[in-house]
Design a protein around this motif. Structure first.
Motif, PDB file in Angstrom:
ATOM      1  N   GLY A 213       0.836  -1.192   0.000  1.00  0.00           N
ATOM      2  CA  GLY A 213       0.000   0.000   0.000  1.00  0.00           C
ATOM      3  C   GLY A 213       0.870   1.242   0.000  1.00  0.00           C
ATOM      4  N   ASP A 214       0.691   2.085   1.018  1.00  0.00           N
ATOM      5  CA  ASP A 214       1.475   3.317   1.124  1.00  0.00           C
ATOM      6  C   ASP A 214       2.677   3.165   2.043  1.00  0.00           C
ATOM      7  N   SER A 215       2.913   1.968   2.564  1.00  0.00           N
ATOM      8  CA  SER A 215       3.996   1.750   3.525  1.00  0.00           C
ATOM      9  C   SER A 215       5.155   1.012   2.863  1.00  0.00           C
ATOM     10  N   THR A 216       6.373   1.433   3.182  1.00  0.00           N
ATOM     11  CA  THR A 216       7.552   0.725   2.697  1.00  0.00           C
ATOM     12  C   THR A 216       7.993  -0.306   3.728  1.00  0.00           C
ATOM     13  N   ILE A 217       8.743  -1.291   3.268  1.00  0.00           N
ATOM     14  CA  ILE A 217       9.121  -2.431   4.098  1.00  0.00           C
ATOM     15  C   ILE A 217      10.548  -2.252   4.603  1.00  0.00           C
ATOM     16  N   TYR A 218      10.752  -2.549   5.890  1.00  0.00           N
ATOM     17  CA  TYR A 218      12.063  -2.367   6.506  1.00  0.00           C
ATOM     18  C   TYR A 218      13.102  -3.290   5.876  1.00  0.00           C
ATOM     19  N   MET A 219      14.291  -2.739   5.684  1.00  0.00           N
ATOM     20  CA  MET A 219      15.377  -3.494   5.066  1.00  0.00           C
ATOM     21  C   MET A 219      15.958  -4.548   6.000  1.00  0.00           C
ATOM     22  N   SER A 220      15.691  -4.439   7.298  1.00  0.00           N
ATOM     23  CA  SER A 220      16.275  -5.383   8.254  1.00  0.00           C
ATOM     24  C   SER A 220      15.588  -6.744   8.212  1.00  0.00           C
ATOM     25  N   GLU A 221      14.339  -6.785   7.737  1.00  0.00           N
ATOM     26  CA  GLU A 221      13.617  -8.049   7.638  1.00  0.00           C
ATOM     27  C   GLU A 221      13.734  -8.572   6.210  1.00  0.00           C
ATOM     28  N   ILE A 222      14.414  -9.690   6.054  1.00  0.00           N
ATOM     29  CA  ILE A 222      14.700 -10.226   4.722  1.00  0.00           C
ATOM     30  C   ILE A 222      14.073 -11.613   4.588  1.00  0.00           C
ATOM     31  N   PRO A 223      12.907 -11.708   3.953  1.00  0.00           N
ATOM     32  CA  PRO A 223      12.324 -13.031   3.705  1.00  0.00           C
ATOM     33  C   PRO A 223      13.209 -13.825   2.742  1.00  0.00           C
ATOM     34  N   THR A 224      13.290 -15.125   2.971  1.00  0.00           N
ATOM     35  CA  THR A 224      14.068 -15.996   2.087  1.00  0.00           C
ATOM     36  C   THR A 224      13.216 -17.190   1.676  1.00  0.00           C
ATOM     37  N   TYR A 225      13.378 -17.594   0.429  1.00  0.00           N
ATOM     38  CA  TYR A 225      12.719 -18.809  -0.057  1.00  0.00           C
ATOM     39  C   TYR A 225      13.797 -19.793  -0.468  1.00  0.00           C
ATOM     40  N   ASN A 226      13.754 -20.980   0.131  1.00  0.00           N
ATOM     41  CA  ASN A 226      14.748 -22.016  -0.139  1.00  0.00           C
ATOM     42  C   ASN A 226      14.245 -22.896  -1.275  1.00  0.00           C
ATOM     43  N   ILE A 227      14.904 -22.821  -2.437  1.00  0.00           N
ATOM     44  CA  ILE A 227      14.438 -23.595  -3.586  1.00  0.00           C
ATOM     45  C   ILE A 227      14.811 -25.072  -3.468  1.00  0.00           C
ATOM     46  N   ASN A 228      15.674 -25.407  -2.501  1.00  0.00           N
ATOM     47  CA  ASN A 228      16.059 -26.813  -2.318  1.00  0.00           C
ATOM     48  C   ASN A 228      14.955 -27.621  -1.647  1.00  0.00           C
ATOM     49  N   ASN A 229      14.224 -26.980  -0.712  1.00  0.00           N
ATOM     50  CA  ASN A 229      13.145 -27.699  -0.024  1.00  0.00           C
ATOM     51  C   ASN A 229      11.827 -26.926  -0.048  1.00  0.00           C
ATOM     52  N   ASN A 230      11.763 -25.865  -0.863  1.00  0.00           N
ATOM     53  CA  ASN A 230      10.533 -25.071  -1.016  1.00  0.00           C
ATOM     54  C   ASN A 230       9.968 -24.629   0.335  1.00  0.00           C
ATOM     55  N   SER A 231      10.768 -23.864   1.059  1.00  0.00           N
ATOM     56  CA  SER A 231      10.334 -23.386   2.371  1.00  0.00           C
ATOM     57  C   SER A 231      10.702 -21.917   2.552  1.00  0.00           C
ATOM     58  N   TRP A 232       9.878 -21.226   3.357  1.00  0.00           N
ATOM     59  CA  TRP A 232      10.100 -19.817   3.678  1.00  0.00           C
ATOM     60  C   TRP A 232      10.780 -19.677   5.035  1.00  0.00           C
ATOM     61  N   ASN A 233      11.553 -18.613   5.168  1.00  0.00           N
ATOM     62  CA  ASN A 233      12.141 -18.234   6.444  1.00  0.00           C
ATOM     63  C   ASN A 233      12.377 -16.731   6.402  1.00  0.00           C
ATOM     64  N   THR A 234      12.804 -16.163   7.507  1.00  0.00           N
ATOM     65  CA  THR A 234      13.089 -14.730   7.556  1.00  0.00           C
ATOM     66  C   THR A 234      14.412 -14.503   8.258  1.00  0.00           C
ATOM     67  N   MET A 235      15.284 -13.742   7.623  1.00  0.00           N
ATOM     68  CA  MET A 235      16.538 -13.342   8.243  1.00  0.00           C
ATOM     69  C   MET A 235      16.377 -11.932   8.805  1.00  0.00           C
ATOM     70  N   ILE A 236      16.982 -11.675   9.950  1.00  0.00           N
ATOM     71  CA  ILE A 236      16.995 -10.341  10.542  1.00  0.00           C
ATOM     72  C   ILE A 236      18.408  -9.787  10.400  1.00  0.00           C
ATOM     73  N   ALA A 237      18.535  -8.761   9.586  1.00  0.00           N
ATOM     74  CA  ALA A 237      19.850  -8.180   9.319  1.00  0.00           C
ATOM     75  C   ALA A 237      20.275  -7.269  10.462  1.00  0.00           C
ATOM     76  N   THR A 238      21.565  -7.261  10.762  1.00  0.00           N
ATOM     77  CA  THR A 238      22.131  -6.377  11.783  1.00  0.00           C
ATOM     78  C   THR A 238      23.112  -5.422  11.110  1.00  0.00           C
ATOM     79  N   GLY A 239      23.826  -4.672  11.920  1.00  0.00           N
ATOM     80  CA  GLY A 239      24.775  -3.708  11.371  1.00  0.00           C
ATOM     81  C   GLY A 239      24.156  -2.332  11.278  1.00  0.00           C
ATOM     82  N   ASP A 240      24.517  -1.572  10.257  1.00  0.00           N
ATOM     83  CA  ASP A 240      23.989  -0.222  10.090  1.00  0.00           C
ATOM     84  C   ASP A 240      22.479  -0.261   9.874  1.00  0.00           C
ATOM     85  N   THR A 241      21.785   0.710  10.451  1.00  0.00           N
ATOM     86  CA  THR A 241      20.335   0.801  10.303  1.00  0.00           C
ATOM     87  C   THR A 241      19.992   1.513   9.000  1.00  0.00           C
ATOM     88  N   LEU A 242      19.186   0.853   8.180  1.00  0.00           N
ATOM     89  CA  LEU A 242      18.779   1.415   6.895  1.00  0.00           C
ATOM     90  C   LEU A 242      17.301   1.765   6.929  1.00  0.00           C
TER      91      LEU A 242
END
Length: 246
Positions: A213-242
């Motif tokens: 919609g009108d909201s942007t998505i935070y760069m620290s939350e990175i959804p991942t899709y594993n094509i080896n087993n067709n599964s979703w997960n989420t990585m939480i990025a650290t370091g500099d805040t974007l």
């Protein structure tokens, strides 16, 4: 052939020769898509009306590439307008580009339209694809692996300027058997558009940024899709805040 027709034919022949040898300079554009096959970097479509069926490429052969003044070349135009969509490489020989489109020659489609460009023969086709064909959409992302599969995620249904039909489903196009397969929706991220998708060598697709919609998505939350087993997960990025962005 009369004198006038002969005159026009000769000039067209000269123009074609100039184009083939020296290339041309395409006008500016945006919301196009690209794909690399061999030493040719193809660009398809544009938001600009006059360029929505364009199929142009750069010869990026390193031994002959002129980085100061590279040459553009025109190839066979796309069968329909193409913008806000995606192009990926597939097929048994990895020399076919598949355009995942929401438009036909007659306008918007209810289901995803696939056009295939044979880069060897420079010809277009509309393959007959089996399986569960996904609803048409735009502003999604698709990536291809090295085994002929294309992974399409997200986007929104067109035309819908209110953005209230946004997808978070993932569909897999197997270009070796020409079949659509729906991927896993378990633990899928929130629906989104205008994000990036990158396939890593370990088989993880990283989806970064985007809008809902009108909201942007935070760069620290990175959804991942594993094509080896067709599964979703989420990585939480650290370091500099974007800041969030699309």
């Amino acid at each position: 052939m009369n004198f006038f027709e002969n005159y026009i034919f000769r000039w067209l022949s000269i123009i074609l020769v100039w184009t083939a040898v020296d290339g041309f300079t395409p006008p500016g554009r945006f919301r196009e898509s690209s794909a690399l096959v061999g030493n040719r970097l193809y660009f398809f479509g544009s938001q600009n009306i006059a360029q929505q069926r364009d199929n142009i490429y750069l010869d990026v052969t390193l031994s002959t590439l002129n980085t100061t003044n590279p040459s553009w070349f025109m190839s066979n135009p796309i069968p329909a307008e193409f913008l806000l969509a995606s192009s990926c490489v597939g097929g048994p020989n990895k020399n076919t580009i598949y355009l995942l489109n929401h438009l036909t020659s007659n306008g918007d489609s209810n289901t995803t339209i696939v056009y295939a460009f044979d880069t060897v023969a420079a010809t277009w086709s509309t393959p007959n694809i089996s399986g569960q064909i996904p609803l048409s959409r735009q502003q999604f992302q698709a990536v291809n692996d090295t085994n002929g599969k294309i992974y399409m995620f997200g986007g929104f249904k067109y035309p819908n300027p209110s953005f209230n039909v946004i997808f978070n489903d993932i569909y897999i196009l197997d270009t070796l058997i020409l079949a659509w397969i729906q991927g896993s929706n378990v633990n899928a991220p929130t629906p989104r558009v205008d994000f990036t998708a990158t396939l890593l060598n370990n088989g993880l697709i990283l989806y970064i940024g985007g809008t809902v919609g009108d909201s942007t998505i935070y760069m620290s939350e990175i959804p991942t899709y594993n094509i080896n087993n067709n599964s979703w997960n989420t990585m939480i990025a650290t370091g500099d805040t974007l800041n969030s962005r699309s």
